[in-house]
Design a protein around this motif. Sequence first.
Motif, PDB file in Angstrom:
ATOM      1  N   GLU A  17       4.268  -4.513 -12.553  1.00  0.00           N
ATOM      2  CA  GLU A  17       5.279  -3.902 -13.417  1.00  0.00           C
ATOM      3  C   GLU A  17       4.797  -2.569 -13.976  1.00  0.00           C
ATOM      4  O   GLU A  17       5.583  -1.627 -14.122  1.00  0.00           O
ATOM      5  CB  GLU A  17       5.625  -4.867 -14.550  1.00  0.00           C
ATOM      6  N   MET A  18       3.497  -2.484 -14.281  1.00  0.00           N
ATOM      7  CA  MET A  18       2.943  -1.225 -14.777  1.00  0.00           C
ATOM      8  C   MET A  18       3.045  -0.134 -13.708  1.00  0.00           C
ATOM      9  O   MET A  18       3.430   1.006 -13.996  1.00  0.00           O
ATOM     10  CB  MET A  18       1.480  -1.414 -15.187  1.00  0.00           C
ATOM     11  N   LEU A  19       2.727  -0.491 -12.469  1.00  0.00           N
ATOM     12  CA  LEU A  19       2.800   0.476 -11.378  1.00  0.00           C
ATOM     13  C   LEU A  19       4.224   0.971 -11.169  1.00  0.00           C
ATOM     14  O   LEU A  19       4.461   2.168 -10.977  1.00  0.00           O
ATOM     15  CB  LEU A  19       2.263  -0.153 -10.084  1.00  0.00           C
ATOM     16  N   VAL A  20       5.173   0.045 -11.217  1.00  0.00           N
ATOM     17  CA  VAL A  20       6.573   0.430 -11.055  1.00  0.00           C
ATOM     18  C   VAL A  20       6.979   1.411 -12.151  1.00  0.00           C
ATOM     19  O   VAL A  20       7.613   2.442 -11.888  1.00  0.00           O
ATOM     20  CB  VAL A  20       7.481  -0.816 -11.083  1.00  0.00           C
ATOM     21  N   MET A  21       6.608   1.116 -13.380  1.00  0.00           N
ATOM     22  CA  MET A  21       6.965   1.977 -14.504  1.00  0.00           C
ATOM     23  C   MET A  21       6.351   3.364 -14.346  1.00  0.00           C
ATOM     24  O   MET A  21       7.022   4.383 -14.529  1.00  0.00           O
ATOM     25  CB  MET A  21       6.508   1.356 -15.819  1.00  0.00           C
ATOM     26  N   VAL A  22       5.067   3.414 -13.993  1.00  0.00           N
ATOM     27  CA  VAL A  22       4.371   4.693 -13.845  1.00  0.00           C
ATOM     28  C   VAL A  22       4.991   5.534 -12.736  1.00  0.00           C
ATOM     29  O   VAL A  22       5.229   6.743 -12.903  1.00  0.00           O
ATOM     30  CB  VAL A  22       2.871   4.459 -13.553  1.00  0.00           C
ATOM     31  N   LEU A  23       5.282   4.918 -11.616  1.00  0.00           N
ATOM     32  CA  LEU A  23       5.812   5.657 -10.478  1.00  0.00           C
ATOM     33  C   LEU A  23       7.257   6.087 -10.699  1.00  0.00           C
ATOM     34  O   LEU A  23       7.650   7.187 -10.312  1.00  0.00           O
ATOM     35  CB  LEU A  23       5.692   4.803  -9.208  1.00  0.00           C
ATOM     36  N   GLU A  24       8.043   5.219 -11.323  1.00  0.00           N
ATOM     37  CA  GLU A  24       9.425   5.605 -11.606  1.00  0.00           C
ATOM     38  C   GLU A  24       9.474   6.729 -12.638  1.00  0.00           C
ATOM     39  O   GLU A  24      10.351   7.595 -12.584  1.00  0.00           O
ATOM     40  CB  GLU A  24      10.225   4.391 -12.075  1.00  0.00           C
ATOM     41  N   THR A  25       8.533   6.718 -13.577  1.00  0.00           N
ATOM     42  CA  THR A  25       8.445   7.807 -14.550  1.00  0.00           C
ATOM     43  C   THR A  25       8.170   9.137 -13.851  1.00  0.00           C
ATOM     44  O   THR A  25       8.625  10.197 -14.290  1.00  0.00           O
ATOM     45  CB  THR A  25       7.329   7.525 -15.580  1.00  0.00           C
ATOM     46  N   ALA A  26       7.429   9.054 -12.739  1.00  0.00           N
ATOM     47  CA  ALA A  26       7.131  10.243 -11.937  1.00  0.00           C
ATOM     48  C   ALA A  26       8.236  10.540 -10.924  1.00  0.00           C
ATOM     49  O   ALA A  26       8.039  11.317  -9.988  1.00  0.00           O
ATOM     50  CB  ALA A  26       5.798  10.060 -11.216  1.00  0.00           C
ATOM     51  N   GLU A  27       9.401   9.898 -11.111  1.00  0.00           N
ATOM     52  CA  GLU A  27      10.589  10.131 -10.293  1.00  0.00           C
ATOM     53  C   GLU A  27      10.383   9.740  -8.832  1.00  0.00           C
ATOM     54  O   GLU A  27      10.861  10.422  -7.917  1.00  0.00           O
ATOM     55  CB  GLU A  27      11.047  11.589 -10.412  1.00  0.00           C
ATOM     56  N   MET A  28       9.670   8.636  -8.635  1.00  0.00           N
ATOM     57  CA  MET A  28       9.512   8.089  -7.301  1.00  0.00           C
ATOM     58  C   MET A  28      10.360   6.832  -7.161  1.00  0.00           C
ATOM     59  O   MET A  28      10.583   6.112  -8.135  1.00  0.00           O
ATOM     60  CB  MET A  28       8.043   7.748  -7.031  1.00  0.00           C
ATOM     61  N   GLU A  29      10.839   6.571  -5.970  1.00  0.00           N
ATOM     62  CA  GLU A  29      11.570   5.341  -5.690  1.00  0.00           C
ATOM     63  C   GLU A  29      10.556   4.260  -5.340  1.00  0.00           C
ATOM     64  O   GLU A  29       9.709   4.468  -4.465  1.00  0.00           O
ATOM     65  CB  GLU A  29      12.550   5.542  -4.536  1.00  0.00           C
ATOM     66  N   VAL A  30      10.624   3.134  -6.010  1.00  0.00           N
ATOM     67  CA  VAL A  30       9.583   2.114  -5.861  1.00  0.00           C
ATOM     68  C   VAL A  30      10.187   0.773  -5.431  1.00  0.00           C
ATOM     69  O   VAL A  30      11.191   0.319  -5.987  1.00  0.00           O
ATOM     70  CB  VAL A  30       8.812   1.898  -7.184  1.00  0.00           C
ATOM     71  N   ARG A  31       9.535   0.159  -4.457  1.00  0.00           N
ATOM     72  CA  ARG A  31       9.798  -1.229  -4.101  1.00  0.00           C
ATOM     73  C   ARG A  31       8.494  -1.981  -4.323  1.00  0.00           C
ATOM     74  O   ARG A  31       7.444  -1.532  -3.856  1.00  0.00           O
ATOM     75  CB  ARG A  31      10.257  -1.352  -2.652  1.00  0.00           C
ATOM     76  N   ALA A  32       8.546  -3.098  -5.016  1.00  0.00           N
ATOM     77  CA  ALA A  32       7.320  -3.819  -5.367  1.00  0.00           C
ATOM     78  C   ALA A  32       7.413  -5.276  -4.934  1.00  0.00           C
ATOM     79  O   ALA A  32       8.414  -5.952  -5.212  1.00  0.00           O
ATOM     80  CB  ALA A  32       7.067  -3.728  -6.868  1.00  0.00           C
ATOM     81  N   VAL A  33       6.361  -5.760  -4.264  1.00  0.00           N
ATOM     82  CA  VAL A  33       6.310  -7.141  -3.793  1.00  0.00           C
ATOM     83  C   VAL A  33       4.960  -7.747  -4.150  1.00  0.00           C
ATOM     84  O   VAL A  33       4.022  -7.037  -4.525  1.00  0.00           O
ATOM     85  CB  VAL A  33       6.546  -7.228  -2.272  1.00  0.00           C
ATOM     86  N   ALA A  34       4.868  -9.083  -4.008  1.00  0.00           N
ATOM     87  CA  ALA A  34       3.680  -9.799  -4.464  1.00  0.00           C
ATOM     88  C   ALA A  34       2.725 -10.208  -3.354  1.00  0.00           C
ATOM     89  O   ALA A  34       1.599 -10.634  -3.626  1.00  0.00           O
ATOM     90  CB  ALA A  34       4.087 -11.037  -5.265  1.00  0.00           C
ATOM     91  N   ASP A  35       3.143 -10.113  -2.080  1.00  0.00           N
ATOM     92  CA  ASP A  35       2.253 -10.530  -0.996  1.00  0.00           C
ATOM     93  C   ASP A  35       2.576  -9.771   0.284  1.00  0.00           C
ATOM     94  O   ASP A  35       3.559  -9.022   0.359  1.00  0.00           O
ATOM     95  CB  ASP A  35       2.330 -12.048  -0.759  1.00  0.00           C
ATOM     96  N   THR A  36       1.753  -9.974   1.290  1.00  0.00           N
ATOM     97  CA  THR A  36       1.888  -9.221   2.540  1.00  0.00           C
ATOM     98  C   THR A  36       3.107  -9.625   3.351  1.00  0.00           C
ATOM     99  O   THR A  36       3.654  -8.807   4.097  1.00  0.00           O
ATOM    100  CB  THR A  36       0.622  -9.382   3.395  1.00  0.00           C
ATOM    101  N   GLN A  37       3.538 -10.876   3.241  1.00  0.00           N
ATOM    102  CA  GLN A  37       4.728 -11.305   3.968  1.00  0.00           C
ATOM    103  C   GLN A  37       5.959 -10.562   3.454  1.00  0.00           C
ATOM    104  O   GLN A  37       6.768 -10.055   4.232  1.00  0.00           O
ATOM    105  CB  GLN A  37       4.930 -12.817   3.822  1.00  0.00           C
ATOM    106  N   GLN A  38       6.077 -10.482   2.136  1.00  0.00           N
ATOM    107  CA  GLN A  38       7.185  -9.728   1.550  1.00  0.00           C
ATOM    108  C   GLN A  38       7.071  -8.247   1.894  1.00  0.00           C
ATOM    109  O   GLN A  38       8.086  -7.566   2.099  1.00  0.00           O
ATOM    110  CB  GLN A  38       7.188  -9.916   0.031  1.00  0.00           C
TER     111      GLN A  38
END
Length: 231
Positions: A17-38
């Motif tokens: 969640e921290m990574l998503v917040m930081v990257l979105e603040t930098a105006e990047m589009e973010v997709r975040a998943v929890a494992d390699t299959q996802q």
Amino acid sequence: MTEINVLVVEDEEAIREMLVMVLETAEMEVRAVADTQQALEELDKRIPDLIILDWMLPGMSGVEWARRIKKDDLFADIPIILLTARGEEEDKVRGFDVGVDDYLTKPFSPRELQARIKAILRRTGRLGKDGKLEIAGVTLDYNEHRVSVGGKSLEVSPTEYRLLEFFLTHPGKVYSRSQLLDQVWGRSTFIEERTVDVHIRRLRKILADHGLEDLVQTVRGFGYRFSEQTT
């Protein structure tokens, strides 16, 4: 700047969640998943501009997963930043051996992560033509190959530009003279270490005209760092 699409693969929810917040603040589009299959499922939907990948993941480690996707021609060119709590040199070598582009040891600052991302995307040609990097009031315009402070251009040599670029993409870190020689001048170039001191002095003098000479700091017995934090 053209929107950057980043895939985050991190199993710890708080860090994800921290990574998503930081990257979105930098105006990047973010997709975040929890494992390699996802992560594989996301790759099938859309190829990202960059992957931020945790080392320790459930089922398959980030390093092993990176090794596998780098063998696929469709995904081989995607830049990867590896996140890990491991700091040993041999672990870094393992990461680079499988084809990752950069390596960040936890904990790291959001600003450093953003700087590393932009540096990688610039090197790989994925950063937009209007791509700029700004830290502590100093701006690098990669398209115009120009450095400015408050909109005013700084007169820097090509070497000083590369030195400042390296500092801006690695803020807060201490580097020895030999490390700076390797990263800025290149390992194949034989130059005395005191050459670094000469360019550091020139860079400070240039920044001093804007009251920013303290950004480039001497760490006695170790080397230099670029930081807004005074010691």
